[in-house]
Design a protein around this motif. Sequence first.
Motif, short mmCIF file in Angstrom:
data_model
loop_
_atom_site.label_atom_id
_atom_site.label_comp_id
_atom_site.label_asym_id
_atom_site.label_seq_id
_atom_site.Cartn_x
_atom_site.Cartn_y
_atom_site.Cartn_z
N SER A 197 3.06 -1.74 -2.94
CA SER A 197 1.86 -0.86 -2.56
C SER A 197 1.54 0.28 -3.14
O SER A 197 2.63 1.19 -3.17
CB SER A 197 2.02 -0.61 -0.88
N ASP A 217 5.60 2.99 6.65
CA ASP A 217 4.68 2.16 6.55
C ASP A 217 4.90 1.07 5.92
O ASP A 217 5.68 0.79 4.95
CB ASP A 217 3.51 2.88 5.81
N ASP A 218 4.03 -0.19 6.25
CA ASP A 218 4.25 -1.44 5.30
C ASP A 218 5.08 -2.34 5.51
O ASP A 218 5.38 -3.34 5.06
CB ASP A 218 4.03 -1.22 3.91
N HIS A 229 -0.85 -0.78 11.29
CA HIS A 229 -1.16 -0.61 9.89
C HIS A 229 -2.19 -1.71 9.50
O HIS A 229 -2.35 -1.83 8.19
CB HIS A 229 0.10 -0.57 9.08
N HIS A 258 -3.37 -4.93 5.29
CA HIS A 258 -3.42 -3.87 4.40
C HIS A 258 -4.79 -3.93 3.34
O HIS A 258 -4.89 -3.41 2.39
CB HIS A 258 -2.50 -3.73 3.43
N HIS A 290 7.74 4.68 3.47
CA HIS A 290 7.71 3.40 3.12
C HIS A 290 9.09 2.69 3.47
O HIS A 290 10.03 2.72 2.30
CB HIS A 290 7.16 2.74 2.08
NI NI Z 1 0.34 1.37 3.52
#
Ligand code: NI
Length: 501
Positions: free
Chosen positions: A76, A314-315, A364, A368, A458
């Motif tokens: 990402s 995140d992610d 989230h 994405h 992340h």
């Molecule tokens: Ni993200």
Amino acid sequence: MRRGFAVVGLVLCLQACAITPPTGTVTPRAPATTAASPTSTATPTRSAEDGFTASGDVPAVLDPELLDGIVTTVDSRSEFARRIFANWPQFGLPLVDEAVSTHYSDTIRDFERDYPVGTQPTAAPELNLGWHVLAGSPSVVGFASDGYEFGGASGARSWRSFWFDPRSGALYSAAELLDRNAARTALATAALTRSGVDLAQAGADPLGAAPLLAFSPSGDLLVGFDQCQVAACAEGRVSLTIPRGQADTLLTATGRAARDASIHPSAPPAVAPTASPTPTGPTTSATPDPSATTPKPPAKVNCRKATCIALTFDDGPGPHTQKLLGHLRRAGVHATFFMLGSQVEAYPKVASAVAAAGNEIGVHTWDHRDLTRLTPSQIDREIGSTVRIIRKDAGVSPRLLRPPYGAMNAHVHAAARRAGLALALWDVDTLDWKTRSTKKTVAAAVRGARRGSIILVHDIHPTTVAAVPAIIRKLRAKGYTFVTVSQLLGRTKPGQKYFHG
Ligand code: NI
């Protein structure tokens, strides 16, 4: 190699076989509606939320849990208004993993070359690459990439299928799945029935140029083309259908096995990671019953008195999240995880473990996408599907939405309000995705921290997970108290955005 494969497979089996018997069958999901109207307001099934769209029939898409122990790689990147998100599976089979990684990496590289940073497009270019499982059995596995590329004016969708033997790790070429001469004739016939499709646009060998071979839920053979490849771009991706009876005469024995693995799937031998560690530590033994799961609540902290700060990941969840949970547990810290629905689907037990440890889970989105590029109903689907899978697999109801790239507009605010979610942004960006350096990630977090800060990292990067103990130690030494984002913010208003406490 084979020994490692078996050992890791066994470990994964210990965690999951109780709920997914290796010989069990999985019902294909219903396909996405064809050529989905962007403004469609029909309530989609779970499959339609994350499945393919195409002009024509769409392939059967299976639950990724069929591939027990699969490891996903997430890349990402967001810089100078260029947005890249790619998520692809690794099977522990060198030839397959090499081909898959090459496909995704080359697509990212080409996109970066086409849209160099420093150029000022009217709208941020975006590349989004995901994947879907097409088929599974002890002798054949199929999956496909699912791509979206926005160049600043219009978007284009692409796809590509990969078929392989999970026992030998050999990739199957199209010639191993079907009689190509017979298939060329059948494809030409199929194209005649579709107005607006001109196979000649794909060159002298349209079958060879078709990036996707797959099967519909009823066993028809689908030959798929990228957007703009054989029809006007407005048609989206195009799939041509060769009916099952006709396909029977041109599929090889392997091709028929691939079809059967699409419509009556069963688990292949456990796949195993080569590069990433096996998840370790506590896992729950089954999908939690939300009413039975009692997440350990974080200790009450009065952030008016304490100098509060929130760590946000995140992610994920991903292959490194379990290790991170160990760091957090040992430090007695609760954090907030902004999860992707697609990753929860691939790592349901990890999502459950995150919640069971008392951490907060926020949304989230499913895959994405830059939400500002989507219609209100598409934004609702991105949020709603993710809320539902978090409730189902982690047993908690999220209160927060973090839009990918922090990209927001009035539609995103309105969708968050409808979903009852506050928009949780951040004020400390560690750029951990870019530096991939434990030392620099620690330094950026410590340097940027203020009272009430929300720190963005992340959990998909091992370098970031390794940075967490030092981040906690150094910030505690400065007097900070770690809390979840909801603890930090206190009462929040759905649809309103928050950058810090
Ligand atoms: Ni993200």
